[in-house]
Scaffold this active site. Sequence first.
Site, mmCIF file in Angstrom:
data_model
loop_
_atom_site.group_PDB
_atom_site.id
_atom_site.type_symbol
_atom_site.label_atom_id
_atom_site.label_comp_id
_atom_site.label_asym_id
_atom_site.label_seq_id
_atom_site.Cartn_x
_atom_site.Cartn_y
_atom_site.Cartn_z
ATOM 1 N N GLU A 32 0.880 -1.163 0.000
ATOM 2 C CA GLU A 32 0.000 0.000 0.000
ATOM 3 C C GLU A 32 0.921 1.216 0.000
ATOM 4 O O GLU A 32 1.853 1.280 0.808
ATOM 5 C CB GLU A 32 -0.880 0.024 1.260
ATOM 6 C CG GLU A 32 -1.889 1.167 1.193
ATOM 7 C CD GLU A 32 -2.610 1.456 2.522
ATOM 8 O OE1 GLU A 32 -2.169 0.947 3.565
ATOM 9 O OE2 GLU A 32 -3.599 2.206 2.480
ATOM 10 N N ARG A 258 6.252 -13.029 9.093
ATOM 11 C CA ARG A 258 6.945 -11.789 8.774
ATOM 12 C C ARG A 258 8.268 -11.736 9.528
ATOM 13 O O ARG A 258 8.479 -12.428 10.519
ATOM 14 C CB ARG A 258 6.076 -10.593 9.125
ATOM 15 C CG ARG A 258 5.892 -10.417 10.631
ATOM 16 C CD ARG A 258 4.987 -9.242 10.973
ATOM 17 N NE ARG A 258 5.076 -8.189 9.987
ATOM 18 C CZ ARG A 258 4.046 -7.438 9.612
ATOM 19 N NH1 ARG A 258 2.861 -7.644 10.148
ATOM 20 N NH2 ARG A 258 4.196 -6.478 8.737
ATOM 21 N N LYS A 268 5.126 0.306 10.609
ATOM 22 C CA LYS A 268 5.047 1.578 9.889
ATOM 23 C C LYS A 268 4.796 2.731 10.853
ATOM 24 O O LYS A 268 5.347 3.805 10.711
ATOM 25 C CB LYS A 268 3.882 1.520 8.893
ATOM 26 C CG LYS A 268 4.250 0.948 7.537
ATOM 27 C CD LYS A 268 3.058 1.004 6.602
ATOM 28 C CE LYS A 268 3.338 0.225 5.316
ATOM 29 N NZ LYS A 268 2.154 0.109 4.468
#
Length: 566
Positions: A32, A258, A268
Amino acid sequence: MQESLDFLREIVRRDTRSGVYGGRVVTRFPPEPNGFLHIGHAKSICINFGIARDFGGICHLRFDDTNPETEDMKYVESIMRDVRWLGFDWKDKLFFASDYYEQLYDLAVRLIKDAKAYVDSQSDEEIRKARGTITEPGIGSPYRSRPVAENLDLFSRMRAGDFPDGAHVLRAKIDMASRNMKMRDPLLYRIRHATHYRRGDAWCIYPMYDFAHPLSDAIEGITHSICTLEFENNRAIYDWLVDNLFREPRPRQYEFARLNLDYTVMSKRKLLQLVEEKLVSGWDDPRMPTIAGMRRRGYTPEGIRLFASRIGVDKANSRVSMDLLEDAIRDDLNARAPRAMAVLRPLKVTITNWPDDRVEWLQVPSWPRDIGKEGSRKVPLTREVRIERTDFSVDPPADWRRMRPGGEARLMGAYFIRCDEVLRDPSSGKVTELLCSYDPESLGAPAKGERKKTTAIQWVSASHAIPAEVRLYDRLFTVADPENMEEGRSFKEFLAPASMEVVREALVEPALAEPPPGDRFQFVRHGYFIVDEVDSRPGAPVFNRIVGLKDKYRPAGSAVKPADRS
RNA sequence: UGGGGAGUGGUGAAAUGGAAUCACACGUGGCUCUGACCCACGGUUUCCAGGUUCGAGCCCUGGCUCCCCAGCCA
């Protein structure tokens, strides 16, 4: 002969052999555009592009841009740059979910016509309450059995802009009692009167990730949709949607763990906080785990890819030691960074039997023997030189190999010198200068006897050395897992106070007077350094430490490092 | 508490019913004009308890621990 494959490649191999996709392998990297890529994304990129490459397929770069409020073109640019820099190529397969808005809308209409979706007019609060909890089933919305015609009408008016934000949402009609919370009539569309960075004001309804992602995969003909573990529960929606709207063979989602790295943060939100609160100099601060930060730090794409292949892929949550990353970087740099000499904390040395005006330009190889590369540069030797303060000790431990009073050591690429006298500052007692004599016979001659127990040390000519700024970077945090703090504590409390040390009195050999920004060197016995792309100037070079050399040396029977002695 | 996942040396991963392997880290020794690189050697017995089997890290049963899910974020 069958090398062992990770579980994802195992699946892909199974599918190519069975021919379900006609042998096609199409993966995708779906960021994104609302932030910068970091080392965790690098792992995902290596997996997705790596699998495509290994199986003769292709990996799409698709921006999952379905939230107009956070996304921006600057992020798509930085993401494309980072993926390319890492060494991957999406060819002409660049896509945006925002280009599919019309198709996605049509798909939603089909769902409505099939009575598989409905417009819910509850408030967000009501929807949340009716969802139930993990132990109690949810309650169906009063609008759940709205007639198809009414749903169609409402949905088209949602698109037309007849309603304010939050007035209605489109929901899938699945199962409000599902044990999987994600399946309790997930939201498909919401009204958002916001300007989209690519579509402008063309739309005021936006698809949710759970709707847009699987259908974008299906539209593009993705075969293997690889994502991280937290989306495992979403796979049920993925399957439901694709099964209802597409034919076989259709994409399937697989999840892997992850990446977590010690002594840094990966979310983020936290990365953004570091930047916005100016706790680092920006997204490309060399201490940041972002691709941009690592690039400026001097990490190589090859090193990062080597790291990714070494950590492998699995479904077990894990936390990788920084050593693994740093070793991969060193491993790559060892064979590609020419050696040079730099003195970070200079100590004056006068070679008393060297004529005052004599300058001898020595040809010094830029590579150690085992690298097998040609190349050398000229280094001037003069009566006055500088060596590393840490390479001299007045009272060295038994296994000391460097300079000591009355002892010898070789100036790397030059002569052996002997320390005849130690000069001190009378008031502080601090060593200020070494008076040495050199052995004219020792140039190029193999060390014998006592000399074999010494090491060659780096040095620069006092009159020819170039002053340089050297930035020594270290881990950003003092604890291994700053993201997992106890209640009420902030990860920021654990920022390392000295994660960057700026050394301004450093001296480098004259060959490094005007180094091209981006060039990497090994400063022998220190580590790997890169010429800073932003601040370095001809004649006033700035070097960033990429990573230090391993240093197994510990003074025998003491915890004191050489740096603290003398 | 419901559902979905995961547990192999200090760390990350192999072993796909048949001698627990590799990388990093660590320790010891060797080599060296970088205490780097390189080379050699060393430590785990697979979360626990049962079971099936000639044989189990892998299969079965029951536990334990950890992660994810109750955004109109992705």
